[in-house]
Design a protein around this motif. Structure first.
Motif, short mmCIF file in Angstrom:
data_model
loop_
_atom_site.label_atom_id
_atom_site.label_comp_id
_atom_site.label_asym_id
_atom_site.label_seq_id
_atom_site.Cartn_x
_atom_site.Cartn_y
_atom_site.Cartn_z
N ALA A 1 -10.14 10.13 -2.15
CA ALA A 1 -8.95 9.79 -1.37
C ALA A 1 -8.32 8.55 -1.98
O ALA A 1 -9.01 7.69 -2.51
CB ALA A 1 -9.30 9.56 0.10
N GLY A 2 -7.01 8.48 -1.89
CA GLY A 2 -6.31 7.32 -2.44
C GLY A 2 -5.27 6.79 -1.48
O GLY A 2 -4.71 7.53 -0.67
N GLN A 3 -5.06 5.49 -1.58
CA GLN A 3 -4.02 4.83 -0.78
C GLN A 3 -2.91 4.38 -1.72
O GLN A 3 -3.15 3.57 -2.62
CB GLN A 3 -4.59 3.63 -0.04
CG GLN A 3 -3.56 2.86 0.77
CD GLN A 3 -4.03 1.49 1.21
OE1 GLN A 3 -5.09 1.04 0.83
NE2 GLN A 3 -3.24 0.83 2.04
N LEU A 4 -1.71 4.92 -1.50
CA LEU A 4 -0.57 4.49 -2.29
C LEU A 4 -0.15 3.08 -1.89
O LEU A 4 -0.39 2.67 -0.76
CB LEU A 4 0.60 5.46 -2.08
CG LEU A 4 0.41 6.86 -2.67
CD1 LEU A 4 1.43 7.82 -2.08
CD2 LEU A 4 0.53 6.82 -4.18
N PRO A 5 0.49 2.32 -2.80
CA PRO A 5 0.93 0.96 -2.46
C PRO A 5 1.78 0.93 -1.20
O PRO A 5 2.74 1.69 -1.08
CB PRO A 5 1.72 0.54 -3.68
CG PRO A 5 1.13 1.32 -4.81
CD PRO A 5 0.74 2.65 -4.20
N GLY A 6 1.42 0.09 -0.25
CA GLY A 6 2.19 -0.07 0.98
C GLY A 6 1.94 0.99 2.04
O GLY A 6 2.45 0.86 3.15
N ALA A 7 1.19 2.02 1.73
CA ALA A 7 0.97 3.10 2.69
C ALA A 7 -0.15 2.76 3.66
O ALA A 7 -1.10 2.06 3.31
CB ALA A 7 0.66 4.40 1.97
N GLN A 8 -0.04 3.26 4.88
CA GLN A 8 -1.08 3.06 5.89
C GLN A 8 -1.78 4.38 6.17
O GLN A 8 -2.16 4.69 7.30
CB GLN A 8 -0.44 2.50 7.16
CG GLN A 8 0.13 1.12 6.96
CD GLN A 8 1.17 0.75 8.00
OE1 GLN A 8 2.00 1.57 8.39
NE2 GLN A 8 1.14 -0.47 8.46
N LYS A 9 -1.96 5.17 5.13
CA LYS A 9 -2.56 6.48 5.24
C LYS A 9 -3.18 6.81 3.89
O LYS A 9 -2.94 6.12 2.89
CB LYS A 9 -1.49 7.52 5.59
CG LYS A 9 -0.32 7.50 4.62
CD LYS A 9 0.79 8.44 5.04
CE LYS A 9 1.94 8.32 4.06
NZ LYS A 9 3.02 9.30 4.30
N LEU A 10 -4.00 7.87 3.89
CA LEU A 10 -4.67 8.30 2.68
C LEU A 10 -4.19 9.68 2.24
O LEU A 10 -3.82 10.52 3.08
CB LEU A 10 -6.18 8.38 2.90
CG LEU A 10 -6.92 7.09 3.21
CD1 LEU A 10 -8.40 7.38 3.42
CD2 LEU A 10 -6.71 6.06 2.12
N VAL A 11 -4.23 9.92 0.93
CA VAL A 11 -4.06 11.24 0.36
C VAL A 11 -5.44 11.69 -0.11
O VAL A 11 -6.15 10.92 -0.75
CB VAL A 11 -3.09 11.21 -0.83
CG1 VAL A 11 -2.96 12.60 -1.44
CG2 VAL A 11 -1.74 10.67 -0.42
#
Lengths: 111, 113
Positions: free
Chosen positions: A90-100
């Motif tokens: 799982a990864g967190q994009l910059p500034g995101a408060q969620k995961l992909v």
């Protein structure tokens, strides 16, 4: 949407073997994480990585945050029957408060 | 030791019926999420909430609605169920100051006939 390409999709190994799986993306991530899902359960966090190049261990598990920030790998050494399950990156994009999440790697171990 | 609790655990619906999945967490977490899990697709985010009274769309929001009237609860609604919504649904929660550590419920298996 953003996608993480996780491979392999499945692995069939013998008990005692080492396991390696990885995730790649075309996007840069701030955080990489690895989760494990046991049958009939929700995923549980195994390892979190917060810096490019970081190498972190948790018992027999070792994970690395790729230098380009676009990939990560997870190694399991000396596999045992309880390692069976589905592993998700799982990864967190910059500034995101969620995961992909990646598509998952299903690990099966023959005793 | 409840953590994240989802109800119901299993449900069978007919096409066109409506239902609501309830997620409750007792960890005082600020953020809550609804994912669906399908074979070969991993976990895909449906909707999420970063606080009481707020919601946002994820990757696959169509056909679903959510509400976060109380901090500890996050409801996922299907107004008119379709066979494509047959899936296992997972709720998760996390602290504010997002670190990526999500706490998941045990899942709710939904079948739409």
């Amino acid at each position: 949407g953003q996608q993480l390409n996780q491979s392999p999709q499945s692995m069939f190994i013998q008990e005692g073997e080492d396991v390696s799986m990885n995730c790649t993306s075309s996007s840069i991530f701030n955080t990489w994480l690895w989760y494990k899902q046991d049958p009939g359960e929700g995923p549980v966090l195994l390892i979190a990585l917060y810096k490019a190049g970081e190498l972190t261990s948790n018992g027999r598990l070792t994970a690395q945050f790729g230098i380009t920030r676009k990939d990560s790998f997870l190694n399991i050494s000396a596999s045992i029957p309880s390692d069976v399950g589905i592993y998700f990156c799982a990864g967190q994009l910059p500034g995101a408060q969620k995961l992909v999440f990646g598509q998952g790697t299903r690990l099966t171990i023959n005793p | 030791n409840a953590g994240v609790t989802q109800t119901p655990k299993f449900r069978v619906l007919k096409t066109g019926q409506s239902m609501t999945l309830l997620c409750a967490q007792d960890m005082n977490h600020e953020y809550m999420y609804w994912y669906r899990q399908d074979p070969g697709m991993g976990l895909r985010l449906i909707h999420y909430s970063v606080g009481e009274g707020t919601t946002a769309k994820g990757e696959v929001p169509d056909g679903y609605n959510v509400s976060r009237l109380k901090k500890q609860n996050f409801l996922l609604g299907l107004e008119s169920a379709a066979p494509s919504q047959t899936s296992v649904y997972f709720c998760a929660s996390s602290w504010a100051g997002f670190t990526g550590e999500l706490f998941f419920g045990e899942g709710s298996r939904l079948t739409v006939l």
